[in-house]
Design a protein around this motif. Structure first.
Motif, PDB file in Angstrom:
ATOM      1  N   TYR A  92      64.174  42.880  61.801  1.00  0.00           N
ATOM      2  CA  TYR A  92      64.020  41.509  62.243  1.00  0.00           C
ATOM      3  C   TYR A  92      64.834  41.362  63.521  1.00  0.00           C
ATOM      4  O   TYR A  92      65.693  42.198  63.824  1.00  0.00           O
ATOM      5  CB  TYR A  92      64.523  40.547  61.167  1.00  0.00           C
ATOM      6  CG  TYR A  92      63.717  40.598  59.894  1.00  0.00           C
ATOM      7  CD1 TYR A  92      63.835  41.671  59.016  1.00  0.00           C
ATOM      8  CD2 TYR A  92      62.823  39.584  59.574  1.00  0.00           C
ATOM      9  CE1 TYR A  92      63.086  41.735  57.854  1.00  0.00           C
ATOM     10  CE2 TYR A  92      62.065  39.632  58.414  1.00  0.00           C
ATOM     11  CZ  TYR A  92      62.206  40.713  57.556  1.00  0.00           C
ATOM     12  OH  TYR A  92      61.447  40.766  56.405  1.00  0.00           O
ATOM     13  N   ARG A  93      64.579  40.306  64.251  1.00  0.00           N
ATOM     14  CA  ARG A  93      65.368  40.094  65.456  1.00  0.00           C
ATOM     15  C   ARG A  93      65.588  38.615  65.712  1.00  0.00           C
ATOM     16  O   ARG A  93      64.806  37.783  65.289  1.00  0.00           O
ATOM     17  CB  ARG A  93      64.669  40.723  66.675  1.00  0.00           C
ATOM     18  CG  ARG A  93      63.376  40.030  67.096  1.00  0.00           C
ATOM     19  CD  ARG A  93      62.714  40.788  68.224  1.00  0.00           C
ATOM     20  NE  ARG A  93      61.479  40.132  68.656  1.00  0.00           N
ATOM     21  CZ  ARG A  93      60.628  40.652  69.527  1.00  0.00           C
ATOM     22  NH1 ARG A  93      60.878  41.845  70.078  1.00  0.00           N
ATOM     23  NH2 ARG A  93      59.540  39.989  69.860  1.00  0.00           N
ATOM     24  N   ARG A  94      66.682  38.356  66.371  1.00  0.00           N
ATOM     25  CA  ARG A  94      66.958  37.007  66.845  1.00  0.00           C
ATOM     26  C   ARG A  94      67.040  37.080  68.357  1.00  0.00           C
ATOM     27  O   ARG A  94      67.945  37.725  68.904  1.00  0.00           O
ATOM     28  CB  ARG A  94      68.261  36.467  66.257  1.00  0.00           C
ATOM     29  CG  ARG A  94      68.615  35.081  66.759  1.00  0.00           C
ATOM     30  CD  ARG A  94      69.802  34.508  66.044  1.00  0.00           C
ATOM     31  NE  ARG A  94      69.413  34.033  64.710  1.00  0.00           N
ATOM     32  CZ  ARG A  94      70.127  34.242  63.622  1.00  0.00           C
ATOM     33  NH1 ARG A  94      71.241  34.920  63.680  1.00  0.00           N
ATOM     34  NH2 ARG A  94      69.724  33.768  62.459  1.00  0.00           N
ATOM     35  N   THR A  95      66.087  36.463  69.003  1.00  0.00           N
ATOM     36  CA  THR A  95      66.056  36.440  70.459  1.00  0.00           C
ATOM     37  C   THR A  95      66.602  35.108  70.951  1.00  0.00           C
ATOM     38  O   THR A  95      66.629  34.131  70.194  1.00  0.00           O
ATOM     39  CB  THR A  95      64.622  36.662  70.971  1.00  0.00           C
ATOM     40  OG1 THR A  95      63.765  35.672  70.387  1.00  0.00           O
ATOM     41  CG2 THR A  95      64.130  38.051  70.594  1.00  0.00           C
ATOM     42  N   LYS A 124      65.564  31.363  69.812  1.00  0.00           N
ATOM     43  CA  LYS A 124      64.635  31.429  68.688  1.00  0.00           C
ATOM     44  C   LYS A 124      65.370  31.773  67.395  1.00  0.00           C
ATOM     45  O   LYS A 124      66.447  32.331  67.395  1.00  0.00           O
ATOM     46  CB  LYS A 124      63.555  32.482  68.952  1.00  0.00           C
ATOM     47  CG  LYS A 124      62.641  32.171  70.119  1.00  0.00           C
ATOM     48  CD  LYS A 124      61.549  33.223  70.236  1.00  0.00           C
ATOM     49  CE  LYS A 124      60.605  32.937  71.378  1.00  0.00           C
ATOM     50  NZ  LYS A 124      59.547  33.968  71.499  1.00  0.00           N
ATOM     51  N   GLN A 125      64.731  31.436  66.307  1.00  0.00           N
ATOM     52  CA  GLN A 125      65.252  31.826  65.006  1.00  0.00           C
ATOM     53  C   GLN A 125      64.936  33.288  64.747  1.00  0.00           C
ATOM     54  O   GLN A 125      64.100  33.895  65.417  1.00  0.00           O
ATOM     55  CB  GLN A 125      64.636  30.941  63.919  1.00  0.00           C
ATOM     56  CG  GLN A 125      65.050  29.483  63.997  1.00  0.00           C
ATOM     57  CD  GLN A 125      64.481  28.665  62.851  1.00  0.00           C
ATOM     58  OE1 GLN A 125      63.475  29.032  62.257  1.00  0.00           O
ATOM     59  NE2 GLN A 125      65.135  27.565  62.523  1.00  0.00           N
ATOM     60  N   ARG A 126      65.590  33.834  63.740  1.00  0.00           N
ATOM     61  CA  ARG A 126      65.329  35.220  63.387  1.00  0.00           C
ATOM     62  C   ARG A 126      63.870  35.382  62.955  1.00  0.00           C
ATOM     63  O   ARG A 126      63.343  34.563  62.191  1.00  0.00           O
ATOM     64  CB  ARG A 126      66.264  35.665  62.264  1.00  0.00           C
ATOM     65  CG  ARG A 126      66.156  37.146  61.939  1.00  0.00           C
ATOM     66  CD  ARG A 126      67.365  37.636  61.163  1.00  0.00           C
ATOM     67  NE  ARG A 126      67.582  36.903  59.926  1.00  0.00           N
ATOM     68  CZ  ARG A 126      68.659  37.056  59.162  1.00  0.00           C
ATOM     69  NH1 ARG A 126      69.599  37.933  59.518  1.00  0.00           N
ATOM     70  NH2 ARG A 126      68.788  36.370  58.049  1.00  0.00           N
ATOM     71  N   GLU A 127      63.230  36.427  63.449  1.00  0.00           N
ATOM     72  CA  GLU A 127      61.808  36.636  63.168  1.00  0.00           C
ATOM     73  C   GLU A 127      61.569  38.072  62.732  1.00  0.00           C
ATOM     74  O   GLU A 127      62.315  38.982  63.079  1.00  0.00           O
ATOM     75  CB  GLU A 127      60.971  36.348  64.420  1.00  0.00           C
ATOM     76  CG  GLU A 127      61.287  37.238  65.606  1.00  0.00           C
ATOM     77  CD  GLU A 127      60.445  36.928  66.827  1.00  0.00           C
ATOM     78  OE1 GLU A 127      59.568  36.061  66.760  1.00  0.00           O
ATOM     79  OE2 GLU A 127      60.681  37.565  67.871  1.00  0.00           O
ATOM     80  N   GLY A 152      67.436  40.873  72.325  1.00  0.00           N
ATOM     81  CA  GLY A 152      67.957  40.145  71.181  1.00  0.00           C
ATOM     82  C   GLY A 152      68.775  41.035  70.280  1.00  0.00           C
ATOM     83  O   GLY A 152      69.000  42.209  70.580  1.00  0.00           O
ATOM     84  N   TYR A 196      68.900  42.906  66.810  1.00  0.00           N
ATOM     85  CA  TYR A 196      67.959  43.448  65.835  1.00  0.00           C
ATOM     86  C   TYR A 196      68.701  43.756  64.537  1.00  0.00           C
ATOM     87  O   TYR A 196      69.740  44.423  64.548  1.00  0.00           O
ATOM     88  CB  TYR A 196      67.297  44.702  66.386  1.00  0.00           C
ATOM     89  CG  TYR A 196      66.246  44.379  67.419  1.00  0.00           C
ATOM     90  CD1 TYR A 196      66.593  43.861  68.668  1.00  0.00           C
ATOM     91  CD2 TYR A 196      64.886  44.564  67.146  1.00  0.00           C
ATOM     92  CE1 TYR A 196      65.625  43.535  69.598  1.00  0.00           C
ATOM     93  CE2 TYR A 196      63.919  44.241  68.072  1.00  0.00           C
ATOM     94  CZ  TYR A 196      64.294  43.734  69.299  1.00  0.00           C
ATOM     95  OH  TYR A 196      63.333  43.410  70.232  1.00  0.00           O
ATOM     96  N   TYR A 197      68.153  43.256  63.454  1.00  0.00           N
ATOM     97  CA  TYR A 197      68.753  43.433  62.140  1.00  0.00           C
ATOM     98  C   TYR A 197      67.829  44.264  61.254  1.00  0.00           C
ATOM     99  O   TYR A 197      66.617  44.046  61.236  1.00  0.00           O
ATOM    100  CB  TYR A 197      68.963  42.081  61.466  1.00  0.00           C
ATOM    101  CG  TYR A 197      69.853  41.128  62.209  1.00  0.00           C
ATOM    102  CD1 TYR A 197      69.336  40.252  63.155  1.00  0.00           C
ATOM    103  CD2 TYR A 197      71.220  41.088  61.951  1.00  0.00           C
ATOM    104  CE1 TYR A 197      70.143  39.376  63.840  1.00  0.00           C
ATOM    105  CE2 TYR A 197      72.044  40.198  62.632  1.00  0.00           C
ATOM    106  CZ  TYR A 197      71.495  39.348  63.576  1.00  0.00           C
ATOM    107  OH  TYR A 197      72.313  38.477  64.245  1.00  0.00           O
TER     108      TYR A 197
END
Length: 113
Positions: free
Chosen positions: A36-39, A42-45, A90, A92-93
């Motif tokens: 997932y990523r948070r850019t 933006k919210q985490r997507e 962003g 990245y998780y």
């Protein structure tokens, strides 16, 4: 259970990076893994997920550029990122599910124009 992500960094637009995430600890029935990523702004997507059997799912924005894979023997998930764009910048998780979802600490990806 701990997730350790690595591989982030600074890259020019059009370049590539490979993220890795190792799952350690007492692991019971490791299931789906993903990125997932948070850019900025933006919210985490969701970026991509992969089941234990290898079925994959991608966000439309990364299809045909990013590729997720896993090594079940090593409890590791990878994300090959090609043709990177500044919009991919962003944190990245990685995530993994056993009896519950676990998250890694995040790795920063910066794509310069």
């Amino acid at each position: 259970v701990q997730l350790q992500a690595s591989g982030g960094g600074l890259v020019q637009a059009g370049g590539s990076l490979r993220l890795s995430c190792v799952v350690s600890g007492t692991i019971v029935n490791l299931g789906s893994m993903g990125w997932y990523r948070r850019t900025p702004g933006k919210q985490r997507e969701l970026v991509a997920t992969i089941t234990r059997g290898g079925s994959t799912n991608y966000a439309d924005s990364v299809k045909d550029r990013f590729f997720i894979s896993r090594d079940n023997a090593k409890n590791t998930v990878y994300l090959q990122m090609n043709s990177l764009k500044p919009d991919d910048t962003g944190v990245y998780y990685c995530a993994a599910t056993t009896v519950r979802a676990y998250w890694g600490q995040g790795t920063l990806v910066t794509v310069s124009s």
